[in-house]
Design a protein around this motif. Structure first.
Motif, PDB file in Angstrom:
ATOM      1  N   PRO A 140       0.868  -1.111   0.075  1.00 22.94           N
ATOM      2  CA  PRO A 140       0.248  -0.547   0.160  1.00 22.94           C
ATOM      3  C   PRO A 140       1.143   1.206  -0.405  1.00 22.94           C
ATOM      4  O   PRO A 140       1.612   1.045   0.289  1.00 22.94           O
ATOM      5  CB  PRO A 140      -1.356  -0.104   1.329  1.00 22.94           C
ATOM      6  CG  PRO A 140      -0.683  -1.560   1.407  1.00 22.94           C
ATOM      7  CD  PRO A 140       0.551  -2.387   1.218  1.00 22.94           C
ATOM      8  N   GLN A 169      -0.065   7.326   7.253  1.00 25.85           N
ATOM      9  CA  GLN A 169      -0.982   6.410   7.353  1.00 25.85           C
ATOM     10  C   GLN A 169      -0.980   5.670   5.691  1.00 25.85           C
ATOM     11  O   GLN A 169       0.434   6.235   5.009  1.00 25.85           O
ATOM     12  CB  GLN A 169      -1.944   7.445   6.580  1.00 25.85           C
ATOM     13  CG  GLN A 169      -2.492   8.272   7.586  1.00 25.85           C
ATOM     14  CD  GLN A 169      -4.236   9.577   7.653  1.00 25.85           C
ATOM     15  OE1 GLN A 169      -4.094   9.049   6.183  1.00 25.85           O
ATOM     16  NE2 GLN A 169      -4.792   9.943   8.234  1.00 25.85           N
ATOM     17  N   GLU A 170      -1.354   4.754   5.496  1.00 23.28           N
ATOM     18  CA  GLU A 170      -1.844   3.696   4.496  1.00 23.28           C
ATOM     19  C   GLU A 170      -2.822   4.431   3.472  1.00 23.28           C
ATOM     20  O   GLU A 170      -3.667   3.725   3.834  1.00 23.28           O
ATOM     21  CB  GLU A 170      -0.259   2.657   4.638  1.00 23.28           C
ATOM     22  CG  GLU A 170      -1.329   1.198   5.489  1.00 23.28           C
ATOM     23  CD  GLU A 170      -0.292   0.431   5.461  1.00 23.28           C
ATOM     24  OE1 GLU A 170      -1.551  -0.440   5.802  1.00 23.28           O
ATOM     25  OE2 GLU A 170       0.558   0.455   5.669  1.00 23.28           O
ATOM     26  N   ARG A 171      -2.318   3.733   2.275  1.00 28.93           N
ATOM     27  CA  ARG A 171      -4.045   3.370   1.926  1.00 28.93           C
ATOM     28  C   ARG A 171      -4.406   2.286   0.481  1.00 28.93           C
ATOM     29  O   ARG A 171      -2.588   2.397  -0.319  1.00 28.93           O
ATOM     30  CB  ARG A 171      -4.259   4.630   0.702  1.00 28.93           C
ATOM     31  CG  ARG A 171      -4.496   5.698   1.382  1.00 28.93           C
ATOM     32  CD  ARG A 171      -5.621   6.144   2.107  1.00 28.93           C
ATOM     33  NE  ARG A 171      -6.097   7.454   2.858  1.00 28.93           N
ATOM     34  CZ  ARG A 171      -6.296   7.897   2.624  1.00 28.93           C
ATOM     35  NH1 ARG A 171      -6.967   8.998   1.252  1.00 28.93           N
ATOM     36  NH2 ARG A 171      -6.391   9.506   3.524  1.00 28.93           N
ATOM     37  N   ARG A 172      -4.407   1.394   0.160  1.00 31.23           N
ATOM     38  CA  ARG A 172      -4.622  -0.232  -0.056  1.00 31.23           C
ATOM     39  C   ARG A 172      -5.314   0.749  -1.376  1.00 31.23           C
ATOM     40  O   ARG A 172      -6.038   1.958  -1.810  1.00 31.23           O
ATOM     41  CB  ARG A 172      -5.554  -0.487   0.377  1.00 31.23           C
ATOM     42  CG  ARG A 172      -4.520  -1.368   1.529  1.00 31.23           C
ATOM     43  CD  ARG A 172      -5.395  -2.253   2.195  1.00 31.23           C
ATOM     44  NE  ARG A 172      -7.298  -2.528   2.706  1.00 31.23           N
ATOM     45  CZ  ARG A 172      -8.141  -2.348   2.299  1.00 31.23           C
ATOM     46  NH1 ARG A 172      -8.022  -3.302   0.806  1.00 31.23           N
ATOM     47  NH2 ARG A 172      -9.142  -1.695   1.901  1.00 31.23           N
ATOM     48  N   GLU A 176     -11.232   2.860  -1.169  1.00 35.38           N
ATOM     49  CA  GLU A 176     -11.146   3.452  -0.062  1.00 35.38           C
ATOM     50  C   GLU A 176     -10.576   5.042  -0.151  1.00 35.38           C
ATOM     51  O   GLU A 176     -11.265   5.696  -1.695  1.00 35.38           O
ATOM     52  CB  GLU A 176      -9.380   3.356  -0.303  1.00 35.38           C
ATOM     53  CG  GLU A 176      -8.459   1.357   0.461  1.00 35.38           C
ATOM     54  CD  GLU A 176      -8.260   1.453   1.765  1.00 35.38           C
ATOM     55  OE1 GLU A 176      -7.442   2.895   1.845  1.00 35.38           O
ATOM     56  OE2 GLU A 176      -8.660   0.552   2.557  1.00 35.38           O
ATOM     57  N   ALA A 232      -6.879   8.651  -3.620  1.00 33.36           N
ATOM     58  CA  ALA A 232      -5.299   9.378  -3.556  1.00 33.36           C
ATOM     59  C   ALA A 232      -4.777   9.032  -4.821  1.00 33.36           C
ATOM     60  O   ALA A 232      -4.516   7.801  -5.111  1.00 33.36           O
ATOM     61  CB  ALA A 232      -4.322   8.884  -2.053  1.00 33.36           C
ATOM     62  N   SER A 277      -5.587   4.992  -4.667  1.00 31.82           N
ATOM     63  CA  SER A 277      -6.396   4.462  -3.931  1.00 31.82           C
ATOM     64  C   SER A 277      -7.867   5.000  -4.456  1.00 31.82           C
ATOM     65  O   SER A 277      -7.584   6.326  -4.718  1.00 31.82           O
ATOM     66  CB  SER A 277      -6.684   4.439  -2.214  1.00 31.82           C
ATOM     67  OG  SER A 277      -6.501   5.547  -2.064  1.00 31.82           O
ATOM     68  N   CYS A 279      -5.710  14.023  -3.444  1.00 29.94           N
ATOM     69  CA  CYS A 279      -6.977  13.084  -2.296  1.00 29.94           C
ATOM     70  C   CYS A 279      -8.529  13.666  -1.973  1.00 29.94           C
ATOM     71  O   CYS A 279      -8.852  14.777  -2.110  1.00 29.94           O
ATOM     72  CB  CYS A 279      -5.910  13.063  -1.341  1.00 29.94           C
ATOM     73  SG  CYS A 279      -5.822  14.556   0.154  1.00 29.94           S
TER      74      CYS A 279
END
Length: 702
Positions: free
Chosen positions: A302, A312-315, A320, A323, A344, A402
């Protein structure tokens, strides 16, 4: 082998399935990386032709390529700007970025690698690994981008797959896993033997698809031997393959393919294929390898970013929060295009998005599927997509876009510091304002260009990554903006460093103009620090004991010191290669502040540098010169006259390749001189290697 006609699906319709995760497994975001003239753009053109995206083969020498669509690219026969294209193969969408091969445009490669999941590295079967091949390989290493290798130009005289693979192993240090054996050599190269399926693929002259057949009798023994070597190499590095190999003393095709996929994605091995893109031989297996071995957006970790200091992380998931990272900006006659990698969420036409860098909202006017200079409209783009959008006014390369309700700031691609500059001015005084606007647009599109005004002469100075980089920029001003400009002689961007520092340098900042005053007392040690690393050649540390300088003031001193690095005492050049230690200081109960200590750090280090022995640095490059054997003496003499230091040479096929380290300032006009000395048969490439003391060794002790 799949028929060519099976790829003629609806290439430009953006479809959505009920399971976005499943659709993501069929996406490949990859780049084509190589040294200039290795055949990178031809490989891209053949991919587009083979997948049915184009119906006529584009040729670099004819100026008919899809990805090299800029007039300067077609005039010069090289890739200057990264170009995004999209095609389909075997049910997969391939978003492909053709990157420049010339070192002056390495920042284009850097920005592209930042958003890619995989890459195809193209090598010349005669030359093997060349200087820029090595540079882009290292760039991909830094970004952790999995690669497969394609040894191109197997039909050329002197082509040697084993020699090319040996150079990959020796210079790039991966584990090459060769999955093909060439059928025929040089002009007689007609196809390959696939070591996984143990079959021959032969391309007849003019044929669009290969004929599949058994391994030729003359190659049976060699093929069996190479299959065994491949199995052993894979088993050494893959636990599941090793277990099967120990049980059966061989590997099935399925196990071998799965292990190769895993080794490619972890970087523990590099699958190597071969072919001749110009003659349409080897492109279909290359496409098969892309979808088989290179990762989908779901196979990569991610993406990570920050918000309010928290990571933070985004898959890669359409559900989600959105981003995306902007990696390229291009001003066209029909509008400003911003190229995005969507990590994401989903973007829809008309959406409002948040620019996390500028902290302002933007509106998505249109979304486009990109085919170089052609575009197909989309209603939406989802996680894993690479698209262009119209309507963004302030986004730059490196901007994070985002969802307004879920802010996230992604790390932007790094930007190299310019090393060459020229003075530019409009030939007509009335065009001065237009020139300023044109240069501002150029720097907006290309962050590796910089514009400043010389405080002494008042001239406008354009800085970039090399002579060609600046030539291209000036030509764009002429062609795209219709301006006649005068360009001065190029000069190099010098740096300054500390030859011998000072210890216990005291600086007191005291200011009193009524009301609250300013007080800061600092004691600094300055010393040479040749290790550059991520700090850009500057290290700051505090050795203050007993709380004589509170920690918040220590940070202010460091900030002031960094400001002082902008202009050194020798000639106002940036300062690098030093370590500053805050050893002591004093505060005042009322008059000390962050501002006071920041000022003390800036002026204290400035005066400390004046008291040190300073050395002027100039940029140096590694030059690789290839000349006929009868021209070696003249080439070596010319390099010596340019203050070059020869570091190696190699003779192959009647040509000699000399490697030398040369100051960048001595290379202006070298291409013309080399062609003249060798009757047009000599070539050279160069890549930056850092800085070295200038010949005047300018120092000062004050």
């Amino acid at each position: 082998m799949r028929a060519h006609t099976s790829t003629h699906t609806n290439l430009h319709t953006h479809t959505h399935t009920n399971n976005p995760a499943n659709s993501l497994t069929t996406v490949r975001n990859l780049g084509i990386l190589a040294h200039v003239d290795a055949g990178k753009t031809t490989v891209t053109e053949r991919i587009l032709y083979t997948t049915g995206t184009t119906h006529k083969r584009g040729e670099v020498h004819d100026g008919t390529t899809v990805t090299d669509f800029d007039p300067q690219e077609r005039d010069r026969g090289i890739t200057i700007f990264s170009a995004a294209v999209s095609c389909r193969w075997d049910g997969h969408r391939i978003n492909l970025i053709d990157t420049p091969g010339h070192v002056d445009f390495a920042d284009e490669v850097e920005r592209s690698l930042r958003v890619l999941d995989g890459a195809v590295a193209v090598f010349d079967a005669v030359a093997g690994v060349e200087p820029q091949s090595e540079s882009v390989w290292r760039q991909a290493d830094r970004h952790g981008v999995p690669r497969i290798a394609f040894v191109n130009k197997m039909d050329r005289a002197g082509a040697d797959l084993d020699a090319a693979v040996a150079s990959i192993r020796e210079r790039l240090h991966p584990v090459p896993l060769v999955v093909q054996v060439p059928i025929g050599s040089e002009d007689a190269f007609t196809g390959v033997v696939d070591l996984l399926r143990m079959r021959a693929l032969v391309w007849a002259d003019g044929a669009r698809t290969p004929e599949e057949g058994p391994v030729p009798d003359a190659l049976r023994e060699e093929t069996a031997h190479r299959r065994r070597l491949l199995e052993e190499a894979v088993a050494e590095r893959h636990p599941a393959a090793l277990e099967e190999f120990c049980d059966r003393e061989t590997l099935t095709g399925a196990t071998l393919a799965g292990a190769l996929r895993d080794l490619t994605r972890t970087g523990d091995g590099v699958v190597v294929l071969c072919g001749s893109a110009y003659r349409d031989r080897g492109v279909e297996p290359l496409l098969d390898a892309v979808v088989t071995y290179l990762p989908s957006p779901l196979d990569v970790p991610p993406v990570r970013g920050t918000h309010d200091g928290a990571e933070q992380e985004r898959r890669a998931d359409a559900a989600e929060p959105m981003a995306a990272l902007a990696f390229k900006v291009n001003a066209t006659p029909t509008g400003r295009l911003t190229y995005l990698r969507v990590y994401s969420g989903t973007i829809e036409k008309g959406d409002t998005v948040w620019d996390a860098g500028t902290r302002r909202t933007e509106r998505i006017g249109r979304i486009l599927r990109v085919r170089a200079d052609r575009h197909d409209p989309l209603e939406r783009a989802a996680a894993g997509d690479i698209v262009a959008v119209v309507g963004l006014k302030s986004a730059r390369a490196g901007s994070t876009l985002c969802a307004p309700g879920a802010p996230l700031l992604l790390e932007p691609p790094g930007v190299a510091e310019p090393v060459v500059h020229v003075a530019v001015e409009a030939r007509r005084a009335a065009d001065t304002g237009k020139l300023a606007s044109a240069l501002a647009r150029l720097t907006e599109e290309d962050p590796s260009l910089a514009v400043r005004t010389d405080p002494e002469t008042g001239q406008t100075v354009l800085s970039g990554m090399g002579e060609l980089h600046l030539e291209v920029a000036a030509e764009r001003v002429r062609r795209e903006h219709g301006l006649e400009v005068a360009v001065g002689r190029p000069g190099v961007a010098h740096r300054e460093t500390v030859g011998a520092g000072v210890t216990g340098f005291v600086y007191r900042h005291v200011k009193q103009d009524g009301g609250a005053g300013q007080f800061a007392h600092v004691v600094l040690d300055v010393e040479p620090w040749p290790e550059t690393g991520e700090d850009g050649g500057f290290v700051f540390r505090s050795a203050v004991v007993g709380g004589r300088v509170p920690q918040e003031y220590v940070r202010a001193v460091e900030a002031g010191c960094r400001e002082a690095l902008a202009e050194g005492p020798l000639g106002g050049h940036p300062v690098t290669g030093l370590r500053v230690t805050l050893t002591d200081g004093q505060t005042h109960v009322k008059d000390s502040s962050d501002t006071a200590f920041r000022t003390a750090g800036r002026f204290g280090l400035r005066d400390a540098l004046r008291a040190s022995e300073m050395v002027l640095l100039e940029p140096v490059v590694e030059v690789t010169v290839t000349v006929p054997e009868d021209a070696v003496g003249g080439a070596l003499g010319d390099l010596a006259a340019r203050r070059g230091r020869v570091t190696g040479s190699d003779t192959r096929g009647g040509a000699v390749t000399v490697t030398a380290t040369v100051p960048l300032a001595e290379l202006f006009g070298y291409a013309t001189r080399l062609r003249g000395r060798t009757q047009g048969r000599g070539t050279f490439t160069a890549r930056p290697t850092g800085y070295a003391p200038a010949p005047t060794a300018a120092t000062t002790t004050r």
